[in-house]
Design an enzyme around this catalytic site. Structure first.
Site, PDB file in Angstrom:
ATOM      1  N   LYS A  13       0.832  -1.214   0.000  1.00  0.00           N
ATOM      2  CA  LYS A  13       0.000   0.000   0.000  1.00  0.00           C
ATOM      3  C   LYS A  13       0.869   1.268   0.000  1.00  0.00           C
ATOM      4  O   LYS A  13       0.613   2.192  -0.767  1.00  0.00           O
ATOM      5  CB  LYS A  13      -0.937   0.026   1.212  1.00  0.00           C
ATOM      6  CG  LYS A  13      -1.913  -1.140   1.265  1.00  0.00           C
ATOM      7  CD  LYS A  13      -2.926  -0.987   2.397  1.00  0.00           C
ATOM      8  CE  LYS A  13      -2.309  -1.011   3.785  1.00  0.00           C
ATOM      9  NZ  LYS A  13      -1.759  -2.318   4.190  1.00  0.00           N
ATOM     10  N   ARG A  88      -9.692   0.885   8.559  1.00  0.00           N
ATOM     11  CA  ARG A  88      -9.239  -0.447   8.908  1.00  0.00           C
ATOM     12  C   ARG A  88     -10.302  -1.203   9.701  1.00  0.00           C
ATOM     13  O   ARG A  88     -10.069  -2.348  10.089  1.00  0.00           O
ATOM     14  CB  ARG A  88      -7.994  -0.331   9.785  1.00  0.00           C
ATOM     15  CG  ARG A  88      -6.697  -0.725   9.116  1.00  0.00           C
ATOM     16  CD  ARG A  88      -5.621  -0.576  10.179  1.00  0.00           C
ATOM     17  NE  ARG A  88      -4.383  -1.206   9.835  1.00  0.00           N
ATOM     18  CZ  ARG A  88      -3.370  -0.590   9.202  1.00  0.00           C
ATOM     19  NH1 ARG A  88      -3.491   0.636   8.800  1.00  0.00           N
ATOM     20  NH2 ARG A  88      -2.253  -1.235   8.996  1.00  0.00           N
ATOM     21  N   ARG A 122      11.842  -5.399   4.973  1.00  0.00           N
ATOM     22  CA  ARG A 122      11.569  -3.994   4.693  1.00  0.00           C
ATOM     23  C   ARG A 122      12.495  -3.050   5.461  1.00  0.00           C
ATOM     24  O   ARG A 122      12.758  -3.245   6.628  1.00  0.00           O
ATOM     25  CB  ARG A 122      10.106  -3.692   5.056  1.00  0.00           C
ATOM     26  CG  ARG A 122       9.762  -2.218   4.940  1.00  0.00           C
ATOM     27  CD  ARG A 122       8.302  -2.006   4.760  1.00  0.00           C
ATOM     28  NE  ARG A 122       7.538  -2.254   5.973  1.00  0.00           N
ATOM     29  CZ  ARG A 122       6.206  -2.098   6.034  1.00  0.00           C
ATOM     30  NH1 ARG A 122       5.529  -1.716   4.966  1.00  0.00           N
ATOM     31  NH2 ARG A 122       5.567  -2.338   7.156  1.00  0.00           N
ATOM     32  N   ARG A 155      11.225  -0.878  10.885  1.00  0.00           N
ATOM     33  CA  ARG A 155      10.119  -0.484  11.768  1.00  0.00           C
ATOM     34  C   ARG A 155      10.030  -1.413  12.967  1.00  0.00           C
ATOM     35  O   ARG A 155      10.236  -2.611  12.839  1.00  0.00           O
ATOM     36  CB  ARG A 155       8.802  -0.545  10.981  1.00  0.00           C
ATOM     37  CG  ARG A 155       8.367   0.821  10.488  1.00  0.00           C
ATOM     38  CD  ARG A 155       7.226   0.731   9.544  1.00  0.00           C
ATOM     39  NE  ARG A 155       6.094  -0.040  10.065  1.00  0.00           N
ATOM     40  CZ  ARG A 155       4.953  -0.170   9.399  1.00  0.00           C
ATOM     41  NH1 ARG A 155       4.807   0.405   8.224  1.00  0.00           N
ATOM     42  NH2 ARG A 155       3.979  -0.871   9.909  1.00  0.00           N
ATOM     43  N   ARG A 166      -0.374  -8.233  13.564  1.00  0.00           N
ATOM     44  CA  ARG A 166      -0.951  -7.330  12.559  1.00  0.00           C
ATOM     45  C   ARG A 166      -1.785  -8.100  11.548  1.00  0.00           C
ATOM     46  O   ARG A 166      -2.847  -7.634  11.125  1.00  0.00           O
ATOM     47  CB  ARG A 166       0.158  -6.555  11.851  1.00  0.00           C
ATOM     48  CG  ARG A 166       0.694  -5.417  12.699  1.00  0.00           C
ATOM     49  CD  ARG A 166       2.104  -5.042  12.330  1.00  0.00           C
ATOM     50  NE  ARG A 166       2.233  -4.507  10.995  1.00  0.00           N
ATOM     51  CZ  ARG A 166       3.356  -4.524  10.286  1.00  0.00           C
ATOM     52  NH1 ARG A 166       4.440  -5.061  10.788  1.00  0.00           N
ATOM     53  NH2 ARG A 166       3.388  -3.998   9.090  1.00  0.00           N
TER      54      ARG A 166
HETATM   55  P1  ADP Z   1       0.993  -1.878   7.819  1.00  0.00           P
HETATM   56  O1  ADP Z   1      -0.097  -1.677   6.822  1.00  0.00           O
HETATM   57  O2  ADP Z   1       2.291  -2.288   7.205  1.00  0.00           O
HETATM   58  O3  ADP Z   1       0.618  -2.777   8.975  1.00  0.00           O
HETATM   59  P2  ADP Z   1       0.758   0.930   8.729  1.00  0.00           P
HETATM   60  O4  ADP Z   1       1.924   1.825   8.635  1.00  0.00           O
HETATM   61  O5  ADP Z   1      -0.399   1.183   7.843  1.00  0.00           O
HETATM   62  O6  ADP Z   1       1.350  -0.525   8.535  1.00  0.00           O
HETATM   63  O7  ADP Z   1       0.214   0.913  10.234  1.00  0.00           O
HETATM   64  C1  ADP Z   1       1.064   0.675  11.315  1.00  0.00           C
HETATM   65  C2  ADP Z   1       0.279   0.624  12.620  1.00  0.00           C
HETATM   66  O8  ADP Z   1      -0.391   1.886  12.844  1.00  0.00           O
HETATM   67  C3  ADP Z   1      -0.837  -0.404  12.706  1.00  0.00           C
HETATM   68  O9  ADP Z   1      -0.346  -1.678  13.057  1.00  0.00           O
HETATM   69  C4  ADP Z   1      -1.720   0.221  13.798  1.00  0.00           C
HETATM   70  O10 ADP Z   1      -1.176   0.038  15.077  1.00  0.00           O
HETATM   71  C5  ADP Z   1      -1.650   1.696  13.488  1.00  0.00           C
HETATM   72  N1  ADP Z   1      -2.713   2.107  12.544  1.00  0.00           N
HETATM   73  C6  ADP Z   1      -2.531   2.606  11.295  1.00  0.00           C
HETATM   74  N2  ADP Z   1      -3.708   2.878  10.705  1.00  0.00           N
HETATM   75  C7  ADP Z   1      -4.682   2.550  11.603  1.00  0.00           C
HETATM   76  C8  ADP Z   1      -6.110   2.585  11.591  1.00  0.00           C
HETATM   77  N3  ADP Z   1      -6.788   3.020  10.506  1.00  0.00           N
HETATM   78  N4  ADP Z   1      -6.767   2.159  12.696  1.00  0.00           N
HETATM   79  C9  ADP Z   1      -6.114   1.730  13.779  1.00  0.00           C
HETATM   80  N5  ADP Z   1      -4.768   1.658  13.854  1.00  0.00           N
HETATM   81  C10 ADP Z   1      -4.046   2.058  12.785  1.00  0.00           C
END
Ligand code: ADP
Ligand code: ZN
Length: 210
Positions: A13, A88, A122, A155, A166
Site C-alpha cells: 500500500k 481499517r 523492509r 520499523r 498485525r
Molecule cells: P501496515 O499496513 O504495514 O501494517 P501501517 O503503517 O499502515 O502498517 O500501520 C502501522 C500501525 O499503525 C498499525 O499496526 C496500527 O497500530 C496503526 N494504525 C494505522 N492505521 C490505523 C487505523 N486506521 N486504525 C487503527 N490503527 C491504525
C-alpha cells in the site's frame, strides 16, 4: 479522485500510494505514517499510541477517526487523496462515508507467504520515508537511502511476533471491509504481487477501463 487502499500489511500500500501520489498529484495520507510522526515528535497522541503500534495492535477508532478528520480538512486534501491504512474497521469506514466518501477502493491482494517475506526485509528511510527491501529492492549502498542519503531503519513492528498480530488484526477487523465496499460497488481488486511498476501498470489499466 478519492482513493482508499485496502490490503494486508505488506501488500504494498505504501509503495503504491507513493507512486500514485506523485503521478496523480494527490496527497498520500497514511495513518501509520501520521502515528509514527506523532511518536517521533513525542506528542500526546504519540505517547498514547506508541505501545499499540509496537505490538501490532489497532489504535482505538475514536483516536484514528479524529486524526483523519483533521487531516482531510487541510487544503491540500480538497481535490482528492490517497488513503493508505484507513479505514481499517467498519466503524472507520462508516465515519469516512459521512465525512468524505471514497470514490475508488483498491484491494491489493497478496499471499501470506509473500507478506512475511516482504515485511521481514523492509527498510525505510528515516529522512524521506522511501521504502526498500533487503532482497528485492536493496539500496545501492548498505543502510543508506539512494534518494536522499538518509539512514535506513527497520520499523519496530516489522518483526515476526508483531507481524503475526498485525495479520490477525487484519483478518478479523479489516478484511470484512472487502465485502463492505464490494456491497457498495466501490471495490476494485488489484494483484499486489510483482514489482511496484507492474502493480501500478495494472492500476492504470483499471483507470482506462472505468
Ligand atoms: P501496515 O499496513 O504495514 O501494517 P501501517 O503503517 O499502515 O502498517 O500501520 C502501522 C500501525 O499503525 C498499525 O499496526 C496500527 O497500530 C496503526 N494504525 C494505522 N492505521 C490505523 C487505523 N486506521 N486504525 C487503527 N490503527 C491504525
Ligand atoms: Zn531518503
Amino acid at each position: 479522485m478519492k482513493i482508499v487502499l485496502l490490503g494486508p500489511p505488506g501488500a504494498g500500500k505504501g509503495t503504491f500510494a507513493a507512486q500514485a501520489s506523485k503521478r496523480l498529484g494527490l496527497p498520500h495520507i497514511s495513518t501509520g505514517d501520521l502515528f509514527r510522526a506523532a511518536i517521533k515528535n513525542e506528542t500526546s497522541l504519540g505517547k498514547k499510541v506508541k505501545d499499540i503500534l509496537a505490538n501490532g495492535l489497532l489504535v482505538p477508532d475514536e483516536l484514528t477517526i479524529g486524526l483523519v478528520k483533521d487531516r482531510l480538512l487541510q487544503p491540500d486534501a480538497a481535490d482528492g487523496w490517497i488513503l493508505d491504512g484507513f479505514p481499517r474497521t467498519i466503524p472507520q469506514a462508516e465515519a469516512l462515508q459521512e465525512i468524505n466518501p471514497a470514490e475508488l477502493v483498491l484491494n491489493l491482494e497478496v499471499d501470506d507467504g509473500l507478506i512475511l517475506q516482504r515485511l521481514m526485509g523492509r527498510r525505510i528511510c528515516r529522512n524521506c520515508g522511501k521504502i526498500y527491501h533487503m532482497v528485492t529492492m536493496p539500496p545501492k549502498r548498505d543502510g543508506i537511502c539512494d534518494a536522499c542519503g538518509g539512514e535506513l531503519y527497520t520499523r519496530s513492528d516489522d518483526q515476526e511476533d508483531s507481524i503475526k498480530t498485525r495479520l490477525a488484526a487484519y483478518r478479523e477487523q479489516t478484511e470484512p471491509l472487502v465485502q463492505w465496499y464490494g456491497d457498495r460497488n466501490l471495490l476494485i481488486p488489484l494483484r499486489g504481487k510483482g514489482t511496484p511498476d507492474s502493480v501500478y501498470a495494472a492500476f492504470e489499466e483499471v483507470l482506462r477501463n472505468r
